[in-house]
Design a protein around this motif. Sequence first.
Motif, short mmCIF file in Angstrom:
data_model
loop_
_atom_site.label_atom_id
_atom_site.label_comp_id
_atom_site.label_asym_id
_atom_site.label_seq_id
_atom_site.Cartn_x
_atom_site.Cartn_y
_atom_site.Cartn_z
N LEU A 432 0.01 -8.56 -10.10
CA LEU A 432 0.94 -9.04 -9.09
C LEU A 432 1.86 -7.93 -8.61
CD1 LEU A 432 1.96 -12.50 -10.60
CD2 LEU A 432 0.29 -12.01 -8.82
N LYS A 433 2.07 -6.91 -9.43
CA LYS A 433 2.97 -5.83 -9.05
C LYS A 433 2.26 -4.50 -9.20
CE LYS A 433 7.48 -3.72 -9.98
NZ LYS A 433 8.71 -3.76 -10.80
N LEU A 434 2.16 -3.75 -8.09
CA LEU A 434 1.62 -2.41 -8.10
C LEU A 434 2.76 -1.41 -7.90
CD1 LEU A 434 -1.61 -2.73 -5.90
CD2 LEU A 434 -1.45 -2.71 -8.38
N LEU A 435 2.67 -0.30 -8.57
CA LEU A 435 3.65 0.75 -8.37
C LEU A 435 3.46 1.37 -6.98
CD1 LEU A 435 3.49 2.56 -11.84
CD2 LEU A 435 4.96 0.67 -11.13
N ASP A 436 4.54 1.95 -6.45
CA ASP A 436 4.43 2.59 -5.15
C ASP A 436 3.36 3.67 -5.15
OD1 ASP A 436 6.42 1.01 -4.13
OD2 ASP A 436 8.03 2.43 -4.57
N ARG A 437 3.23 4.37 -6.25
CA ARG A 437 2.15 5.34 -6.41
C ARG A 437 1.79 5.40 -7.90
NH1 ARG A 437 4.83 10.62 -4.10
NH2 ARG A 437 5.32 9.07 -2.51
N PRO A 438 0.53 5.61 -8.23
CA PRO A 438 0.15 5.67 -9.65
C PRO A 438 0.90 6.78 -10.38
CG PRO A 438 -1.78 5.50 -8.24
CD PRO A 438 -0.62 5.74 -7.33
N PRO A 516 -10.89 14.21 -17.65
CA PRO A 516 -10.40 13.04 -16.93
C PRO A 516 -8.89 12.88 -17.08
CG PRO A 516 -12.36 12.51 -18.21
CD PRO A 516 -11.94 13.89 -18.63
N GLU A 517 -8.26 12.33 -16.05
CA GLU A 517 -6.82 12.07 -16.05
C GLU A 517 -6.59 10.57 -16.07
OE1 GLU A 517 -4.94 15.72 -13.56
OE2 GLU A 517 -6.03 14.22 -12.39
N TRP A 518 -5.47 10.16 -16.66
CA TRP A 518 -5.13 8.74 -16.77
C TRP A 518 -3.87 8.45 -15.96
CZ3 TRP A 518 -7.88 4.98 -19.47
CH2 TRP A 518 -8.95 5.44 -20.24
N PHE A 519 -3.86 7.25 -15.34
CA PHE A 519 -2.73 6.83 -14.52
C PHE A 519 -2.44 5.36 -14.76
CE2 PHE A 519 -4.63 10.39 -12.33
CZ PHE A 519 -3.54 11.12 -11.89
N LEU A 520 -1.16 4.99 -14.66
CA LEU A 520 -0.74 3.59 -14.70
C LEU A 520 -0.42 3.17 -13.27
CD1 LEU A 520 1.47 1.88 -17.32
CD2 LEU A 520 1.88 1.43 -14.91
N GLN A 521 -1.07 2.08 -12.80
CA GLN A 521 -0.91 1.69 -11.40
C GLN A 521 -0.25 0.33 -11.21
OE1 GLN A 521 -4.46 2.11 -9.08
NE2 GLN A 521 -3.36 2.09 -7.15
N GLY A 522 -0.28 -0.55 -12.21
CA GLY A 522 0.28 -1.87 -12.01
C GLY A 522 0.74 -2.51 -13.31
N LEU A 523 1.54 -3.59 -13.14
CA LEU A 523 2.03 -4.38 -14.26
C LEU A 523 1.45 -5.78 -14.13
CD1 LEU A 523 5.79 -3.29 -14.17
CD2 LEU A 523 3.91 -2.25 -15.46
N CYS A 524 0.81 -6.25 -15.19
CA CYS A 524 0.14 -7.54 -15.16
C CYS A 524 1.08 -8.63 -15.66
CB CYS A 524 -1.12 -7.51 -16.04
SG CYS A 524 -2.31 -6.23 -15.55
N ALA A 525 0.79 -9.87 -15.23
CA ALA A 525 1.59 -11.01 -15.64
C ALA A 525 1.24 -11.41 -17.07
CB ALA A 525 1.35 -12.17 -14.71
#
Length: 525
Positions: A432-438, A516-525
């Motif tokens: 439901l919520k994505l960060l403005d950028r990963p 490989p690189e890792w990114f956080l892009q969103g917060l789940c409910a």
Amino acid sequence: MTVPISPQPLSRRIMAIWCMGLALDRWRLAEGCAAGAGADAEPLALIAETAHGPRIATVNAAGAEQGVRPGAMLADARTLCPQLAVRSADPAGDLAFLENLALWAQRWGPWSALDPPDGLLVDTTGTAHLFGGEAMLLADARAQLARRGLVARAAIAPTAGAAWALAHFGPESAILEAGDDLMDRLAGLPVAALRLDDDVLLLLRRLGLKRLGDLAGIGREALARRFRNRRSPGANPLVRLDQLLGRVPEPLLPVVAAEQPMVQRRLMEPIRHRPLLDRVLADLAEDMARALEGRGEGARRLELAAWKVDGDVVVRRLEMAAATRDPAHVCRLFAARLDDLDAGFGIELVRLLAPWTEPLALAQAELDAAAERHGTSLAACIDRLTVRLGAEAVRRPLPRASHLPERAQRWAPPLEPLPGLQEDFAFHERPLKLLDRPEPIAVIYEAPDGLPRLFRWRGGVHEIARAEGPERIAPEWWRERSSVRLRDYYRIEDSTGRRYWIYRHGLAGDGRGGAPEWFLQGLCA
């Protein structure tokens, strides 16, 4: 006995106008420079931005003398002419200027057509006698164009192709009569007079066909075999030759003026006070409502212009979320835009224009328009918010057909209809919520291709209790470079119960980068 004689049909007459330096002439007019004055004293070029850098779109005579040519890279042109001054080209503005010029050129004939990027075609059939003959018509055209600050050539012929060829490559003010042998008169012109594509012209020159007369000496079967796969007119010299000689018709699209609803008030005495201006605006809104109702339309964009006594013009614009012709609603919206208007010594003319209209059917005023009168409809609310907050502040997100999360939506006007998307773009749940950028994170995992076990984000360490995935998303090959890496998305839950949406950018050993690189892009409910 008298036998009636039927009048002979008029042969078609087309006048081609070539504005040789349309873009530069338009720039001079905008800058207030006359042709041949200071604008031509120094080398000047208009540049266009391309994928490989700025290129020369057009250059004036001083720049051409220094070796600058259209199509050259700006860096190469600066090598030949270090003092070259540049300005940005405006193809859209040039096209709009050409459209207005086409409407103005209808003084010489009943209709005119565009010949982009710098030409016009005017049908002068049966109108030459109004100017004293075709020679006088051409002289009037040259004089009127020069008065507008345009350097142009013109020619008249029975076909559009022949008139175009003469205007570009023939003698000044050439005229081909209806009974002339077109091929004989045009045989000495270069093959470029056929309006062919550059690659076709290059091929014809390699074959030794440099003049139109050379094509007449070649059998049609030989040319047909060579260009049998060329479908467009610009890629087939036989089609263009037949159009030039009038053997096949050439479709032309006339330019038709789009009438814009406009109402105005010329005031007997200049006004300086706001209540008087509001009264004039209310009268104009009523007049505009009647004009739009007669056309069965509503306004989406309105322009209010006020002419001051000192010659200054103040313009205020509105753009509505939905078509409307309600005078009270229009006055409410303009009220906020007129607070900073300075009347100076007084306003003597007020004009209201609707440049953008849409069909709007008649409705029952007592039922359907009740919400509009009280300003409680959705469209009226959006219009008032737009006036107060600005057009960019009132938007809504709409889904877009893309698997990439950051491209899966776009911001659109508030009442734009929902697009029809394919179902396969919605079968995966998204946070439901994505960060403005990963945001980059540090991840510890058992194997390079295995599930993550622990990650660090914003200074905190999170132990992963559960993980689901991966969901692999490939890059959009039609938009990205071939070196873009894959993404593997995981829905994870840490030991405290918080849930996140992370992805691994790239695979180990994929040959498209390092680890490989890792990114956080969103917060789940």
